[in-house]
Design an enzyme around this catalytic site. Structure first.
Site, PDB file in Angstrom:
ATOM      1  N   HIS A  26     -44.576 -43.529  27.182  1.00 49.08           N
ATOM      2  CA  HIS A  26     -45.317 -43.814  25.945  1.00 49.08           C
ATOM      3  C   HIS A  26     -44.999 -42.735  25.112  1.00 49.08           C
ATOM      4  O   HIS A  26     -44.703 -42.909  23.939  1.00 49.08           O
ATOM      5  CB  HIS A  26     -46.884 -43.591  26.484  1.00 49.08           C
ATOM      6  CG  HIS A  26     -48.029 -43.643  25.459  1.00 49.08           C
ATOM      7  ND1 HIS A  26     -48.574 -44.791  25.142  1.00 49.08           N
ATOM      8  CD2 HIS A  26     -48.110 -42.509  24.560  1.00 49.08           C
ATOM      9  CE1 HIS A  26     -49.322 -44.535  24.187  1.00 49.08           C
ATOM     10  NE2 HIS A  26     -48.996 -43.295  23.551  1.00 49.08           N
ATOM     11  N   GLU A  27     -45.131 -41.503  25.497  1.00 48.63           N
ATOM     12  CA  GLU A  27     -44.444 -40.404  24.472  1.00 48.63           C
ATOM     13  C   GLU A  27     -43.158 -40.591  23.680  1.00 48.63           C
ATOM     14  O   GLU A  27     -42.777 -40.636  22.653  1.00 48.63           O
ATOM     15  CB  GLU A  27     -44.691 -39.191  24.946  1.00 48.63           C
ATOM     16  CG  GLU A  27     -46.120 -38.779  25.229  1.00 48.63           C
ATOM     17  CD  GLU A  27     -47.121 -39.052  24.164  1.00 48.63           C
ATOM     18  OE1 GLU A  27     -47.048 -38.857  23.096  1.00 48.63           O
ATOM     19  OE2 GLU A  27     -48.463 -39.302  24.358  1.00 48.63           O
ATOM     20  N   HIS A  34     -43.303 -43.037  20.727  1.00 51.04           N
ATOM     21  CA  HIS A  34     -43.429 -42.387  19.518  1.00 51.04           C
ATOM     22  C   HIS A  34     -42.311 -41.605  18.971  1.00 51.04           C
ATOM     23  O   HIS A  34     -42.113 -41.602  17.743  1.00 51.04           O
ATOM     24  CB  HIS A  34     -44.763 -41.220  19.715  1.00 51.04           C
ATOM     25  CG  HIS A  34     -46.027 -41.731  19.880  1.00 51.04           C
ATOM     26  ND1 HIS A  34     -46.704 -42.584  19.098  1.00 51.04           N
ATOM     27  CD2 HIS A  34     -47.027 -41.604  20.745  1.00 51.04           C
ATOM     28  CE1 HIS A  34     -47.813 -42.721  19.548  1.00 51.04           C
ATOM     29  NE2 HIS A  34     -48.070 -42.297  20.566  1.00 51.04           N
ATOM     30  N   HIS A  50     -40.061 -44.201  17.268  1.00 50.62           N
ATOM     31  CA  HIS A  50     -41.005 -44.351  15.904  1.00 50.62           C
ATOM     32  C   HIS A  50     -40.266 -43.425  14.862  1.00 50.62           C
ATOM     33  O   HIS A  50     -40.102 -43.717  13.677  1.00 50.62           O
ATOM     34  CB  HIS A  50     -42.485 -44.372  16.020  1.00 50.62           C
ATOM     35  CG  HIS A  50     -42.917 -45.313  14.919  1.00 50.62           C
ATOM     36  ND1 HIS A  50     -44.255 -45.454  14.882  1.00 50.62           N
ATOM     37  CD2 HIS A  50     -42.372 -45.871  13.964  1.00 50.62           C
ATOM     38  CE1 HIS A  50     -44.801 -46.406  13.966  1.00 50.62           C
ATOM     39  NE2 HIS A  50     -43.525 -46.550  13.234  1.00 50.62           N
TER      40      HIS A  50
END
Length: 675
Positions: free
Chosen positions: A464-465, A468, A471
């Protein structure tokens, strides 16, 4: 100041801050000079005798404050990952100063007059799409920051912003102190029965680090349900551990949260909004209070029904053990017991197959290569912000340098809880910089020589992290204000949630899910059991998240002039009104430790996790079923969405990927809510 490393751009690759040279005493003078320099740069823009243009006003504004960017990036990372009393005092002093500095820019009438003049002529300027987007977003930013308010209201706005900044810094400090003070100290190893040998060793090492020899310490993680609750056989220890989690910072932060909610409501009223939530969501993809309320309301009844069915099964299992007063401290333990009985699965049996470095290199990094063609090289010659930080250089498939990725995985008493991503250098073609991003987790550091074995949830968090991080790394825009993760709050979680899918993608999982000693792949039988059990307990999990989202919504839909005298009673009443007051299922966060809301910028925005999951579930289906090779799909997702930042509206990016409007049905199927 001549020796202050902040004063010039870093000479290191990608302008990585020179952490080996930076000392705490460099921060204060650099902050002061950075703010002064940016105000001087603004003054030069407003003193320009030439008529306002896009270049001499909007682009010029984008280029201001580079020293301040460098120092605040380091201050923010230091105070969150390796703080000390001096840094905490400095942060508490400068949070209101930074808020005042932001107000000085946004409430500068001469600056806004120039910006407004350019905005009024935007249709005549023949700007490219990204430049027009920047102009519109900057103008909206200034208006929402009070540029059009009359002087008296602007003065009150300055006061509110300063008080909120101070309160936020205090909330975070209170929470870190409460996490330390609330750690559960046990004096007999028998009290840790049920935990793995590695977890017990880690608890002993934790105690030694805290100066408590011959004891074992279970530190508190950021959320309510502590992982050890699923294994501890001693019911009284479970009760004490959950109580410590639930009650931390209740006194120190409860009333502070109520004060902050009241200040936010008053600030929203200055802008003509009925409450803070309405003010926030007007600039998000949801758009209106009603849209958020409808989504959350649609999920509550089926989620509660699922949770009640699950709780009945768990209470029956507890009653078979003679437990007639089943409570929230029993829920994780009996959920694990029932999971083992019904699916013949012990969750701890998965951990030997999830060794940290293997998950990172053969899972997270391999998935990024599979989908996007990028590669990673560890740079042991570069120094991170803590001794535990690892630095990786990221390259395109053809060897072109892309950026730096820093990873800091372990918990410590000087680090705030939770998991997060942030940027040390934000990508910008205007400024000629490539991205430097970092991920932080709070894994328990094992005793020396022992492997770092992850739970399934920790594996998911790692992916998940990193979503980011991608991104930020893939940002490909001209203007720093539009770069990377500078997107609406209810959209920013979407790419990271999509990245979680690779943890279960067979080609990826088969590489990283291997025994840390033998290298053997996870047995097919164990994997099948884990997949069959994946939806087990989702009812209570969804209720926890919904309760947190609706608690946030309750605090931030309060109108101005309606203070809360008793935060604990308010919280209980809010959950009851939402239909979520299940005694055995506390919210994922209670007010006193809800750092997302009162520190982390998610006020009236915690719904974003569920809002983004609508997009996420639909996009995962698209990846799996669009008929394209993974690499081709990854390129579309990167080009049309990850690279765009805020250079075009978020939902336009989603439509460009999917080729249609997003649908909620995949989320309902994923969460077991279709019935």
């Amino acid at each position: 100041m001549t020796e202050n490393p902040f004063l010039a751009p870093s000479p290191l690759p990608y302008r990585l801050p020179p952490f080996g040279e930076i000392r705490d005493e460099h921060l204060r003078p650099a902050l002061d000079q950075g703010m002064a320099e940016q105000l001087a740069e603004i003054a030069r823009i407003t003193a320009d005798p030439a008529p306002a243009t896009f270049d001499n006003t909007v682009v010029a504004l984008e280029a201001t404050g580079q020293l301040l960017r460098r120092v605040t990036a380091v201050l923010d990372v230091r105070t969150s990952v390796d703080t000390n009393p001096e840094l905490q005092a400095l942060d508490a002093e400068y949070q209101p100063k930074r808020a005042a500095h932001s107000d000085a820019i946004h409430l500068d009438r001469a600056l806004f007059a120039r910006l407004d003049a350019v905005y009024a002529r935007r249709a005549e300027l023949a700007l490219d799409a990204e430049s027009l987007r920047l102009l519109e977003r900057r103008h909206q930013e200034f208006v929402r920051a009070g540029a059009q308010l009359p002087p008296a209201q602007q003065q009150r706005l300055r006061e509110l912003n300063a008080e909120l900044a101070s309160s936020s810094a205090l909330f975070e400090q209170n929470l870190m102190a409460a996490n330390r003070a609330g750690a559960l100290v046990l004096d007999r190893v028998e009290q840790l029965d049920g935990l793995s040998e590695t977890a017990i060793e880690a608890a002993a090492a934790n105690a030694r680090e805290l100066g408590l020899p011959d004891t074992w310490v279970l530190s508190l993680l950021n959320f309510t349900v502590q992982p050890a609750l699923a294994q501890l056989t001693d019911r009284e220890v479970r009760r004490r551990l959950l109580a410590a989690a639930l009650e931390r910072a209740e006194l120190s932060n409860g009333q502070l949260a109520a004060t902050m909610a009241a200040l936010r409501a008053e600030r929203a009223a200055l802008f003509g909004y009925p409450n803070h939530a309405a003010y926030v969501v007007a600039d998000e993809t949801a758009g209106t209070e009603a849209a958020v309320t409808e989504l959350l309301g649609r999920l509550v009844a089926p989620a509660v029904a699922n949770a009640e069915r699950e709780l009945a099964r768990l209470a029956a299992a507890a009653e078979a053990d003679g437990v007639t007063d089943f409570g929230p401290h029993d829920l994780p333990y009996y959920a694990e017991r029932v999971r083992q009985a019904e699916y013949d699965l012990d969750s701890a049996a998965l951990q030997p197959y999830y060794e940290l470095d293997r998950v990172l290199f053969d899972g997270v990094f391999h998935a990024a290569g599979l989908a996007y063609g990028i590669t990673f090289t560890e740079r042991t010659d570069l120094v991170g912000y803590h001794a535990d930080t690892r630095v990786f250089e990221v390259f395109e498939q053809d060897g072109t340098p892309l950026g730096l990725f820093l990873a800091d995985f372990f918990a410590r008493t000087t680090k705030r809880g939770g998991a997060w991503m942030d940027e040390l250098v934000t990508q910008s073609h205007l400024l000629g910089v490539r991205p430097v991003v970092h991920n932080n987790l709070n894994l328990t550091k094992p005793a020396p020589g022992r492997p770092v074995l992850l739970t399934a949830d920790e594996v998911r968090t790692l992916f998940h992290e990193f979503g980011h991080a991608l991104h930020g790394l893939f940002s490909d825009v001209r203007y720093p204000s539009l770069a990377g993760t500078a997107v609406p709050r209810d959209f920013v979680e979407f790419p990271s949630q999509v990245n979680e899918m690779w943890a279960n993608w067979p080609e990826v999982r088969d590489r990283f899910a291997r025994h840390h000693e033998s290298g053997e792949p996870i047995p097919a039988e164990l994997l099948a059991k884990a997949e069959a059990a994946e939806t087990f307990g989702q009812g209570t999990v969804l209720v926890e998240v919904l309760a947190a989202a609706l608690l946030d919504w309750a605090w931030h839909t309060l109108p101005a002039g309606q203070p809360v005298e008793d935060p604990v009673a308010f919280e209980a009443a809010a959950l009851k009104a939402a239909g979520l007051s299940l005694a055995a299922v506390p919210p994922r966060y209670r007010t006193g430790y809800f750092g997302h809301l009162f520190v982390g910028g998610y006020s009236a925005g915690y719904y974003a996790y569920l809002w983004s999951e609508v997009l996420d579930a639909d996009t995962v289906d698209w990846f799996a079923g669009n008929g394209r090779p993974v690499r081709e799909s990854g390129e579309v997702f990167r080009r049309e969405l990850l690279a765009r930042g805020d250079s075009r509206p978020a939902l336009e990016c989603v439509r460009a990927v999917l080729g249609r409007e997003p649908r909620i049905e995949p989320l309902l199927v994923r969460r077991g809510l279709t019935a």
